[in-house]
Design a protein around this motif. Structure first.
Motif, PDB file in Angstrom:
ATOM      1  N   ASP A 176       0.831  -1.200   0.000  1.00 53.26           N
ATOM      2  CA  ASP A 176       0.000   0.000   0.000  1.00 53.26           C
ATOM      3  C   ASP A 176       0.871   1.258   0.000  1.00 53.26           C
ATOM      4  N   GLU A 177       0.272   2.384  -0.333  1.00 53.29           N
ATOM      5  CA  GLU A 177       1.031   3.636  -0.342  1.00 53.29           C
ATOM      6  C   GLU A 177       1.473   4.043   1.061  1.00 53.29           C
ATOM      7  N   ALA A 178       0.850   3.474   2.100  1.00 52.42           N
ATOM      8  CA  ALA A 178       1.243   3.776   3.480  1.00 52.42           C
ATOM      9  C   ALA A 178       2.122   2.674   4.071  1.00 52.42           C
ATOM     10  N   ALA A 179       2.776   1.888   3.235  1.00 51.19           N
ATOM     11  CA  ALA A 179       3.612   0.790   3.718  1.00 51.19           C
ATOM     12  C   ALA A 179       4.968   1.306   4.205  1.00 51.19           C
ATOM     13  N   ASP A 180       5.522   0.588   5.143  1.00 46.87           N
ATOM     14  CA  ASP A 180       6.858   0.865   5.662  1.00 46.87           C
ATOM     15  C   ASP A 180       7.865   0.102   4.795  1.00 46.87           C
ATOM     16  N   PRO A 181       8.786   0.804   4.125  1.00 45.99           N
ATOM     17  CA  PRO A 181       9.727   0.115   3.228  1.00 45.99           C
ATOM     18  C   PRO A 181      10.522  -0.988   3.915  1.00 45.99           C
ATOM     19  N   ASN A 238       2.405 -21.636  -0.113  1.00 47.21           N
ATOM     20  CA  ASN A 238       2.099 -20.367   0.552  1.00 47.21           C
ATOM     21  C   ASN A 238       3.222 -19.335   0.434  1.00 47.21           C
ATOM     22  N   ARG A 239       4.186 -19.573  -0.443  1.00 43.43           N
ATOM     23  CA  ARG A 239       5.259 -18.605  -0.715  1.00 43.43           C
ATOM     24  C   ARG A 239       4.713 -17.399  -1.466  1.00 43.43           C
ATOM     25  N   LEU A 240       5.480 -16.325  -1.502  1.00 47.71           N
ATOM     26  CA  LEU A 240       5.094 -15.159  -2.292  1.00 47.71           C
ATOM     27  C   LEU A 240       5.122 -15.509  -3.770  1.00 47.71           C
ATOM     28  N   ASN A 241       4.014 -15.245  -4.444  1.00 47.64           N
ATOM     29  CA  ASN A 241       3.868 -15.577  -5.859  1.00 47.64           C
ATOM     30  C   ASN A 241       3.591 -14.343  -6.710  1.00 47.64           C
ATOM     31  N   LEU A 242       2.821 -13.410  -6.128  1.00 47.44           N
ATOM     32  CA  LEU A 242       2.408 -12.213  -6.855  1.00 47.44           C
ATOM     33  C   LEU A 242       2.559 -11.002  -5.942  1.00 47.44           C
ATOM     34  N   LEU A 243       3.320 -10.015  -6.397  1.00 49.77           N
ATOM     35  CA  LEU A 243       3.565  -8.790  -5.634  1.00 49.77           C
ATOM     36  C   LEU A 243       2.892  -7.631  -6.345  1.00 49.77           C
ATOM     37  N   LEU A 244       1.951  -6.999  -5.672  1.00 50.30           N
ATOM     38  CA  LEU A 244       1.220  -5.867  -6.223  1.00 50.30           C
ATOM     39  C   LEU A 244       1.658  -4.608  -5.481  1.00 50.30           C
ATOM     40  N   ILE A 245       2.142  -3.601  -6.206  1.00 45.62           N
ATOM     41  CA  ILE A 245       2.677  -2.393  -5.588  1.00 45.62           C
ATOM     42  C   ILE A 245       1.859  -1.186  -6.033  1.00 45.62           C
ATOM     43  N   HIS A 246       1.408  -0.391  -5.058  1.00 43.55           N
ATOM     44  CA  HIS A 246       0.664   0.837  -5.372  1.00 43.55           C
ATOM     45  C   HIS A 246       1.547   1.723  -6.250  1.00 43.55           C
ATOM     46  N   SER A 247       0.997   2.183  -7.357  1.00 42.51           N
ATOM     47  CA  SER A 247       1.792   2.950  -8.319  1.00 42.51           C
ATOM     48  C   SER A 247       2.381   4.220  -7.713  1.00 42.51           C
ATOM     49  N   ALA A 248       1.721   4.771  -6.687  1.00 42.55           N
ATOM     50  CA  ALA A 248       2.209   6.017  -6.082  1.00 42.55           C
ATOM     51  C   ALA A 248       3.525   5.825  -5.346  1.00 42.55           C
ATOM     52  N   VAL A 249       3.815   4.595  -4.922  1.00 43.43           N
ATOM     53  CA  VAL A 249       5.048   4.351  -4.164  1.00 43.43           C
ATOM     54  C   VAL A 249       5.946   3.327  -4.850  1.00 43.43           C
ATOM     55  N   HIS A 250       5.631   2.984  -6.082  1.00 44.93           N
ATOM     56  CA  HIS A 250       6.407   1.944  -6.766  1.00 44.93           C
ATOM     57  C   HIS A 250       7.888   2.291  -6.853  1.00 44.93           C
ATOM     58  N   THR A 260       5.884 -12.712  -9.812  1.00 48.53           N
ATOM     59  CA  THR A 260       5.245 -11.744 -10.689  1.00 48.53           C
ATOM     60  C   THR A 260       5.075 -10.426  -9.934  1.00 48.53           C
ATOM     61  N   VAL A 261       5.442  -9.325 -10.585  1.00 50.08           N
ATOM     62  CA  VAL A 261       5.346  -7.995  -9.971  1.00 50.08           C
ATOM     63  C   VAL A 261       4.490  -7.112 -10.874  1.00 50.08           C
ATOM     64  N   ALA A 262       3.537  -6.400 -10.255  1.00 51.66           N
ATOM     65  CA  ALA A 262       2.662  -5.520 -11.024  1.00 51.66           C
ATOM     66  C   ALA A 262       2.350  -4.263 -10.240  1.00 51.66           C
ATOM     67  N   GLN A 263       2.168  -3.159 -10.946  1.00 51.85           N
ATOM     68  CA  GLN A 263       1.698  -1.929 -10.321  1.00 51.85           C
ATOM     69  C   GLN A 263       0.173  -1.908 -10.356  1.00 51.85           C
ATOM     70  N   VAL A 264      -0.436  -1.392  -9.291  1.00 49.65           N
ATOM     71  CA  VAL A 264      -1.893  -1.250  -9.235  1.00 49.65           C
ATOM     72  C   VAL A 264      -2.234   0.170  -8.798  1.00 49.65           C
ATOM     73  N   SER A 265      -3.436   0.579  -9.133  1.00 47.56           N
ATOM     74  CA  SER A 265      -3.859   1.950  -8.842  1.00 47.56           C
ATOM     75  C   SER A 265      -4.246   2.155  -7.389  1.00 47.56           C
ATOM     76  N   GLU A 275      -8.205  -2.249  -6.870  1.00 51.75           N
ATOM     77  CA  GLU A 275      -7.646  -3.058  -7.945  1.00 51.75           C
ATOM     78  C   GLU A 275      -6.868  -4.250  -7.390  1.00 51.75           C
ATOM     79  N   ALA A 276      -6.138  -4.029  -6.304  1.00 52.82           N
ATOM     80  CA  ALA A 276      -5.378  -5.125  -5.696  1.00 52.82           C
ATOM     81  C   ALA A 276      -6.309  -6.226  -5.210  1.00 52.82           C
ATOM     82  N   VAL A 277      -7.395  -5.859  -4.546  1.00 55.29           N
ATOM     83  CA  VAL A 277      -8.351  -6.838  -4.047  1.00 55.29           C
ATOM     84  C   VAL A 277      -9.009  -7.585  -5.200  1.00 55.29           C
TER      85      VAL A 277
END
Length: 413
Positions: free
Chosen positions: A240-245, A263-275, A317-322, A326-328
């Protein structure tokens, strides 16, 4: 399917059903004594078990098995000790009440809910030797007989575990060791045979790749056999845009400690404002784990499960979301629904993510790797069920493996 394979599976099912009353009527003390005995015998037979496993691993390497699948197949000294510890924890776990008072009825009667074992439960699972102990122990704790069928790569390890650990521990506790059967055939046809005997094995736990598990579930339905299926996996993390790096880096790193697990990380969705701000810490964590990001434009579905790709397991897989909606939407509609997490310092955003995501496990600043029976519930699991209908969902443990029976009794009895 050959008659020989079908006959071998049926013989196991009949043997388990014949022995099941010995387990169904066993005392709590006998059940726990059997589990304690398994833990002790596992440690005593350490070298024999590791020797059988080394032989399985050597054959698999010669056959070209991928690194991730080899990791699943391997029993290390540490993992063997962990298997024994899990058995001891299961021993100390409480037994579910066999009867639960429900209500008083008119006419001097009362209603009681009774919990009864299914009888015999089947399990088809991939080449993971530890699952043989996990499933067998859960069945024993829930007083259900079992017919286990594992992938051919792990059959030698499974046979050694049954012969040196499980069966003698049951016998020492006064329980017929025939309650746990292992299908001795390597043919894939044995899996299909296991779901064709509703009168002997009415419920089968299915674990493995999505395609094969769904095919077996369909086969089971056609023969009147119910299934608990663990077909697909792949964890999702929304930054999220309020995430702690710093927390994002830790989450990415800790979610990729093993690549061949669901249950490993498979898809990483990053808010475009903080990508751009987050990408350096994300790429550093991926590089440290030797994992490659798959970036757009993709030649695969966004929710493609990398753990099942023997040639590209070390991929995320890494993707930007608005934003969160959109992430949900992606997590709900384009992934398996196993687990999704959010990295954010905003409690309201986390609450909205929890309310929006419909999958089995949801996490706030925590890795999806925690969706595991032992890590969440301190007992082994038979699998993680993703059904979206009433019934056991998430990590399935011994407390879920029963059928409900209503009993009406005189109020003074």
């Amino acid at each position: 399917m050959s008659d020989e394979v079908a006959k071998a599976v049926e013989e196991c099912a009949r043997a388990a059903k014949a022995a099941a009353p010995s387990l169904a009527t066993a005392s709590d003390e006998a059940i726990d004594a059997a589990l304690t005995g398994m833990a002790s015998r596992l440690l005593d037979a350490r070298e024999a078990v590791l020797e059988a496993n080394r032989a399985d691993v050597a054959r698999a390497e010669q056959d070209g098995m991928s690194a991730g699948l080899l990791d699943r197949l391997t029993i290390t000294e540490e993992r063997l000790t962990g298997m024994a510890e899990q058995l001891r924890l299961l021993t100390g776990a409480p037994h579910p009440d066999r009867e639960i008072p429900c209500d008083s009825l008119s006419g001097g009667l009362r209603l009681v809910e009774r919990r009864r074992p299914v009888g015999v439960i089947g399990a088809n699972y991939e080449a993971r030797p530890n699952v043989t102990v996990d499933v067998a122990s859960q069945l024993v704790k829930s007083r259900n007989g079992g017919v286990l069928r594992t992938g051919s790569a792990a059959l030698g390890s499974a046979q050694r575990l049954l012969e040196a650990v499980i069966a003698p521990a049951l016998a020492d506790a006064g329980i017929d060791p025939g309650v746990v059967q292992l299908v001795p055939r390597v043919e894939r046809e044995a899996a299909a045979a296991l779901v064709r005997f509703p009168d002997l094995v009415p419920l089968v736990i299915l674990r493995g790749s999505g395609e094969s598990t769904r095919a077996l579930a369909l086969e089971a339905a056609q023969h009147g056999v119910r299934t608990l299926a663990h077909a697909d996996g792949g964890g999702v993390l929304y930054v999220d845009e309020a995430a702690d790096p710093a927390k994002v880096r830790e989450l990415v790193f800790n979610s990729l400690d093993r690549l061949g697990v669901c249950n490993r990380l498979n898809l990483l969705l990053i808010h475009s404002a903080v990508h751009d701000q987050m990408w350096p810490v994300v790429s550093e964590a991926l590089a440290e784990r030797k994992v490659t990001p798959s970036l757009p434009p993709y030649d695969h579905a966004i929710g493609y499960e990398w753990a099942l790709d023997s040639d590209h397991e070390a991929t995320v897989t890494v993707a930007q979301v608005s934003g969160l909606p959109e992430a949900v939407s992606i997590a709900n509609e384009q992934t398996s629904g196993l687990a999704a997490g959010i990295a954010t310092e905003n409690a309201d955003t986390a609450a909205a993510f929890f309310d929006g995501y419909t999958g089995t496990g949801v996490f706030w600043n925590a890795p999806t790797r925690l969706l595991d029976g032992f890590k969440l519930l301190a007992v082994p699991e038979t699998g993680i069920n993703l059904d979206r209908v009433p019934g056991p969902r998430g990590p399935v443990t011994y407390t879920d493996l029963y059928v409900r029976q209503y009993a009406v009794l005189p109020a003074d009895r």
